[in-house]
Write an enzyme that holds these catalytic residues in place. Structure first.
Site, PDB file in Angstrom:
ATOM      1  CG  ASP A   1     -14.410  17.418   6.509  1.00  0.00           C
ATOM      2  OD1 ASP A   1     -14.109  16.228   6.694  1.00  0.00           O
ATOM      3  OD2 ASP A   1     -14.206  18.024   5.437  1.00  0.00           O
TER       4      ASP A   1
ATOM      5  NE  ARG B   1     -14.595  15.362   3.809  1.00  0.00           N
ATOM      6  CZ  ARG B   1     -13.366  14.927   3.502  1.00  0.00           C
ATOM      7  NH1 ARG B   1     -13.153  14.322   2.345  1.00  0.00           N
ATOM      8  NH2 ARG B   1     -12.359  15.124   4.326  1.00  0.00           N
TER       9      ARG B   1
ATOM     10  CE1 TYR C   1      -9.191   3.661   8.694  1.00  0.00           C
ATOM     11  CE2 TYR C   1      -9.516   5.967   9.272  1.00  0.00           C
ATOM     12  CZ  TYR C   1      -8.671   4.921   8.975  1.00  0.00           C
ATOM     13  OH  TYR C   1      -7.315   5.128   8.959  1.00  0.00           O
TER      14      TYR C   1
ATOM     15  NE  ARG D   1      -8.602  17.665   8.441  1.00  0.00           N
ATOM     16  CZ  ARG D   1      -9.585  18.530   8.694  1.00  0.00           C
ATOM     17  NH1 ARG D   1      -9.315  19.721   9.218  1.00  0.00           N
ATOM     18  NH2 ARG D   1     -10.838  18.199   8.443  1.00  0.00           N
TER      19      ARG D   1
ATOM     20  CE  LYS E   1      -6.668   2.334  11.047  1.00  0.00           C
ATOM     21  NZ  LYS E   1      -5.608   1.382  10.711  1.00  0.00           N
TER      22      LYS E   1
ATOM     23  CG  ASN F   1      -4.459  14.901   7.301  1.00  0.00           C
ATOM     24  OD1 ASN F   1      -4.532  14.985   8.522  1.00  0.00           O
ATOM     25  ND2 ASN F   1      -5.523  14.927   6.538  1.00  0.00           N
TER      26      ASN F   1
ATOM     27  CB  SER G   1      -5.838   7.210  12.056  1.00  0.00           C
ATOM     28  OG  SER G   1      -6.391   8.387  11.534  1.00  0.00           O
TER      29      SER G   1
ATOM     30  CG  ASN H   1     -12.822   9.209  -0.240  1.00  0.00           C
ATOM     31  OD1 ASN H   1     -13.870   9.511  -0.785  1.00  0.00           O
ATOM     32  ND2 ASN H   1     -12.453   7.956  -0.028  1.00  0.00           N
TER      33      ASN H   1
ATOM     34  CB  THR I   1      -9.506   9.117  12.503  1.00  0.00           C
ATOM     35  OG1 THR I   1     -10.909   9.290  12.375  1.00  0.00           O
ATOM     36  CG2 THR I   1      -9.214   7.668  12.782  1.00  0.00           C
TER      37      THR I   1
ATOM     38  N   GLY J   1       0.818  -1.220   0.000  1.00  0.00           N
ATOM     39  CA  GLY J   1       0.000   0.000   0.000  1.00  0.00           C
ATOM     40  C   GLY J   1       0.850   1.267   0.000  1.00  0.00           C
ATOM     41  CE1 TYR J   2       1.652   8.010  -0.486  1.00  0.00           C
ATOM     42  CE2 TYR J   2       0.035   8.382   1.248  1.00  0.00           C
ATOM     43  CZ  TYR J   2       1.047   8.845   0.438  1.00  0.00           C
ATOM     44  OH  TYR J   2       1.455  10.152   0.546  1.00  0.00           O
TER      45      TYR J   2
HETATM   46  P1  NAD Z   1      -3.444   1.465   1.553  1.00  0.00           P
HETATM   47  O1  NAD Z   1      -4.849   1.062   1.273  1.00  0.00           O
HETATM   48  O2  NAD Z   1      -2.647   2.040   0.449  1.00  0.00           O
HETATM   49  O3  NAD Z   1      -2.640   0.228   2.175  1.00  0.00           O
HETATM   50  C1  NAD Z   1      -3.257  -0.781   2.928  1.00  0.00           C
HETATM   51  C2  NAD Z   1      -2.791  -2.108   2.356  1.00  0.00           C
HETATM   52  O4  NAD Z   1      -3.384  -3.176   3.112  1.00  0.00           O
HETATM   53  C3  NAD Z   1      -3.221  -2.308   0.902  1.00  0.00           C
HETATM   54  O5  NAD Z   1      -2.092  -2.705   0.155  1.00  0.00           O
HETATM   55  C4  NAD Z   1      -4.277  -3.409   0.960  1.00  0.00           C
HETATM   56  O6  NAD Z   1      -4.271  -4.198  -0.206  1.00  0.00           O
HETATM   57  C5  NAD Z   1      -3.851  -4.176   2.204  1.00  0.00           C
HETATM   58  N1  NAD Z   1      -4.940  -4.887   2.895  1.00  0.00           N
HETATM   59  C6  NAD Z   1      -6.167  -4.424   3.226  1.00  0.00           C
HETATM   60  N2  NAD Z   1      -6.862  -5.358   3.877  1.00  0.00           N
HETATM   61  C7  NAD Z   1      -6.050  -6.446   3.978  1.00  0.00           C
HETATM   62  C8  NAD Z   1      -6.203  -7.734   4.540  1.00  0.00           C
HETATM   63  N3  NAD Z   1      -7.343  -8.109   5.137  1.00  0.00           N
HETATM   64  N4  NAD Z   1      -5.160  -8.604   4.469  1.00  0.00           N
HETATM   65  C9  NAD Z   1      -4.008  -8.250   3.844  1.00  0.00           C
HETATM   66  N5  NAD Z   1      -3.813  -7.039   3.290  1.00  0.00           N
HETATM   67  C10 NAD Z   1      -4.826  -6.138   3.354  1.00  0.00           C
HETATM   68  O7  NAD Z   1      -3.491   2.466   2.796  1.00  0.00           O
HETATM   69  P2  NAD Z   1      -2.340   3.363   3.419  1.00  0.00           P
HETATM   70  O8  NAD Z   1      -2.681   4.775   3.161  1.00  0.00           O
HETATM   71  O9  NAD Z   1      -1.017   2.855   3.054  1.00  0.00           O
HETATM   72  O10 NAD Z   1      -2.621   3.097   4.962  1.00  0.00           O
HETATM   73  C11 NAD Z   1      -1.930   2.114   5.704  1.00  0.00           C
HETATM   74  C12 NAD Z   1      -2.487   2.072   7.111  1.00  0.00           C
HETATM   75  O11 NAD Z   1      -2.372   3.358   7.701  1.00  0.00           O
HETATM   76  C13 NAD Z   1      -3.971   1.711   7.178  1.00  0.00           C
HETATM   77  O12 NAD Z   1      -4.170   0.873   8.310  1.00  0.00           O
HETATM   78  C14 NAD Z   1      -4.647   3.041   7.375  1.00  0.00           C
HETATM   79  O13 NAD Z   1      -5.873   2.921   8.064  1.00  0.00           O
HETATM   80  C15 NAD Z   1      -3.620   3.783   8.202  1.00  0.00           C
HETATM   81  N6  NAD Z   1      -3.720   5.244   8.061  1.00  0.00           N
HETATM   82  C16 NAD Z   1      -3.663   5.802   6.810  1.00  0.00           C
HETATM   83  C17 NAD Z   1      -3.794   7.179   6.676  1.00  0.00           C
HETATM   84  C18 NAD Z   1      -3.762   7.811   5.309  1.00  0.00           C
HETATM   85  O14 NAD Z   1      -4.225   8.923   5.176  1.00  0.00           O
HETATM   86  N7  NAD Z   1      -3.243   7.184   4.276  1.00  0.00           N
HETATM   87  C19 NAD Z   1      -3.958   7.986   7.813  1.00  0.00           C
HETATM   88  C20 NAD Z   1      -3.987   7.386   9.057  1.00  0.00           C
HETATM   89  C21 NAD Z   1      -3.871   6.005   9.178  1.00  0.00           C
HETATM   90  C1  UD1 Z   2      -9.738  12.151   6.290  1.00  0.00           C
HETATM   91  C2  UD1 Z   2     -10.617  11.200   7.079  1.00  0.00           C
HETATM   92  C3  UD1 Z   2      -9.839  10.696   8.291  1.00  0.00           C
HETATM   93  C4  UD1 Z   2      -8.513  10.086   7.861  1.00  0.00           C
HETATM   94  C5  UD1 Z   2      -7.732  11.137   7.064  1.00  0.00           C
HETATM   95  C6  UD1 Z   2      -6.410  10.639   6.558  1.00  0.00           C
HETATM   96  C7  UD1 Z   2     -12.918  12.017   6.683  1.00  0.00           C
HETATM   97  C8  UD1 Z   2     -14.108  12.669   7.288  1.00  0.00           C
HETATM   98  N1  UD1 Z   2     -11.829  11.893   7.497  1.00  0.00           N
HETATM   99  O1  UD1 Z   2      -9.432  13.220   7.120  1.00  0.00           O
HETATM  100  O2  UD1 Z   2     -10.592   9.735   8.994  1.00  0.00           O
HETATM  101  O3  UD1 Z   2      -7.774   9.682   8.995  1.00  0.00           O
HETATM  102  O4  UD1 Z   2      -8.525  11.529   5.934  1.00  0.00           O
HETATM  103  O5  UD1 Z   2      -6.602   9.682   5.570  1.00  0.00           O
HETATM  104  O6  UD1 Z   2     -12.938  11.586   5.539  1.00  0.00           O
HETATM  105  N2  UD1 Z   2     -10.953  18.764   1.334  1.00  0.00           N
HETATM  106  C9  UD1 Z   2     -11.527  19.581   0.389  1.00  0.00           C
HETATM  107  N3  UD1 Z   2     -11.844  19.051  -0.841  1.00  0.00           N
HETATM  108  C10 UD1 Z   2     -11.607  17.749  -1.147  1.00  0.00           C
HETATM  109  C11 UD1 Z   2     -11.011  16.905  -0.171  1.00  0.00           C
HETATM  110  C12 UD1 Z   2     -10.708  17.452   1.066  1.00  0.00           C
HETATM  111  O7  UD1 Z   2     -11.753  20.765   0.632  1.00  0.00           O
HETATM  112  O8  UD1 Z   2     -11.938  17.317  -2.264  1.00  0.00           O
HETATM  113  C13 UD1 Z   2     -10.577  19.346   2.639  1.00  0.00           C
HETATM  114  C14 UD1 Z   2     -11.283  18.717   3.824  1.00  0.00           C
HETATM  115  O9  UD1 Z   2     -12.499  19.368   4.092  1.00  0.00           O
HETATM  116  C15 UD1 Z   2     -10.236  18.932   4.931  1.00  0.00           C
HETATM  117  C16 UD1 Z   2      -8.903  18.826   4.176  1.00  0.00           C
HETATM  118  O10 UD1 Z   2      -9.205  19.099   2.815  1.00  0.00           O
HETATM  119  O11 UD1 Z   2     -10.343  20.200   5.480  1.00  0.00           O
HETATM  120  C17 UD1 Z   2      -8.245  17.476   4.285  1.00  0.00           C
HETATM  121  O12 UD1 Z   2      -9.169  16.471   3.882  1.00  0.00           O
HETATM  122  P1  UD1 Z   2      -8.749  14.927   3.767  1.00  0.00           P
HETATM  123  O13 UD1 Z   2      -7.533  14.802   2.931  1.00  0.00           O
HETATM  124  O14 UD1 Z   2      -9.959  14.171   3.349  1.00  0.00           O
HETATM  125  O15 UD1 Z   2      -8.332  14.531   5.246  1.00  0.00           O
HETATM  126  P2  UD1 Z   2      -9.140  14.667   6.634  1.00  0.00           P
HETATM  127  O16 UD1 Z   2     -10.428  15.340   6.458  1.00  0.00           O
HETATM  128  O17 UD1 Z   2      -8.205  15.223   7.623  1.00  0.00           O
END
Ligand code: NAD
Ligand code: UD1
Length: 339
Positions: free
Chosen positions: A295, A292, A149, A231, A153, A179, A125, A198, A127, A11-12
């Protein structure tokens, strides 16, 4: 030979952490079901690192598949990224979220215990702070969840705390990411969301590359300096480095610690749009849209605990974040699809 296993390693955040670990000389296993990723990310990680990792296709809810990995390889620690992460989808499909995230984590911990692997870095997170009353947010702030979600967590944090209470020889860090944005500076790996993004940064990038007409800014009447949401954006390369520090910390520490990974600085939506345009010299058309639902106005970290406990702090700038996001997006307009 000892391995670090990354669940969700394709993943990312997992792919960037895999790269950082390989570059630091670790042996890495990625265990991923590719529900939100592809093996192309891991191929590129290997090319960038100049060394291979072990790729296993499997689901963390599959106890037999996990056990097979622990039986074959000597795993010293697990970094647990695997899970589903889309807030809106979690409202529509709560059972999938509780099953993948919560049940999956319980299964993983059961297998880890069976093989006496008790070092775990968990992707939590910001969150879990819900709608925080004050910013910056310290780890001691009250926790709450506003959607399945976030609830998943929070539940996992409680489960891992209970596990450590019962079995104090575990070492667990709950890394609360703010973020994550940006990409490796090569532009070879990055965030590849399915469908309409999103999150803000992938949406801005897709507008800039011409895949979407314009950005909708969700509200300009928040109690923030310019009215748009604030953020704590953190470069994914900094985030990956934080995981290395957490693993090093667990080499000598048991117990459980929750640690914010953020920069401590908040930027507004308009700050992000302006920086992206200025640094990359591209247009990002936008319109002001209604808020949204769900938010919050402002969310940024108190990052001191990570500095004191892990010796980690974010180093990349806002300009690095928008430059690297754009390099990835412009070099890979369709993500990993055509690779
Ligand atoms: P991502 O979706 O890119 O990576 C998650 C990976 O887990 C993917 O490769 C997916 O294929 C794999 N996966 C999902 N379910 C699975 C399962 N049951 N078994 C095996 N593999 C599975 O997401 P990411 O952005 O890299 O996030 C990684 C972690 O960080 C997640 O737990 C996410 O909730 C957490 N997180 C992400 C963010 C963010 O904004 N990206 C913010 C806070 C927390
Ligand atoms: C979102 C998730 C949060 C998650 C986090 C990181 C929601 C309600 N919350 O948070 O659970 O942990 O991502 O993955 O989805 N924005 C715009 N236009 C857009 C998209 C976003 O204006 O098209 C604004 C949002 O209102 C916010 C900021 O950009 O103020 C960041 O948004 P986003 O990237 O979605 O992150 P979070 O809202 O912090």
């Amino acid at each position: 030979m000892q391995y670090v296993m990354l669940t969700g390693g394709a993943g990312y955040i997992g792919s960037h952490t895999a790269l950082a670990l390989l570059r630091a000389g670790y042996q890495v296993i990625s265990f991923d079901n590719y529900s939100n990723s592809s093996t192309a990310a891991l191929q590129r990680v290997e090319q960038l690192a100049g060394t291979d990792l072990i790729r296993i296709s499997g689901d963390i809810r599959d106890e037999a598949a996990l056990s097979a990995v622990f039986r074959q390889y000597q795993v010293s620690a697990v970094v647990h990224f695997a899970g589903l992460k889309a807030v809106g989808e979690s409202v529509a499909m709560p059972l999938s979220y509780y099953d993948n995230n919560v049940a999956g984590t319980v299964t993983l911990c059961r297998v880890m215990r069976e093989f006496n692997v008790k070092k775990l870095v968990f992707s939590s997170s910001a969150t879990v702070y819900g709608d925080a009353k004050t910013v910056p947010i310290a780890e001691t702030a009250p926790r709450s969840a506003t959607n399945p979600y976030g609830q998943s967590k929070l539940m996992i944090e409680h489960i891992l705390q209970d596990l450590v209470n019962a079995e104090p020889d575990w070492g667990i860090t709950l890394l609360r990411y703010f973020n994550p944005v940006g990409a490796d500076s090569s532009g070879q790996i990055g965030e590849d969301p399915n469908g309409i993004p999103n999150n803000l940064m992938p949406f801005i990038s897709q507008v800039a590359v011409g895949k979407r007409d314009k950005l909708s800014i969700f509200g300009n009447d928040y109690p923030t300096p310019d009215g748009t949401g604030v953020r704590d954006y953190i470069h994914v390369v900094d985030l990956a480095a934080g995981h290395l520090k957490a693993l090093q910390y667990l080499e000598t520490n048991q117990g459980i610690e929750a640690i914010n990974l953020g920069t401590g600085t908040g930027y507004s939506v308009l700050d992000m749009v302006k920086a992206f345009s200025r640094v990359n010299n591209v247009e990002v058309p936008y319109q002001i849209a209604p808020r949204r639902p769900g938010d919050i106005a402002s969310c940024y970290a108190m990052p001191d605990k990570a500095r004191k406990l892990l010796g980690w702090q974010a180093e990349k700038t806002l300009d690095d974040m928008v430059r690297d996001s754009w390099r990835w997006q412009s070099q890979n307009p369709d993500g990993y699809t055509n690779s």
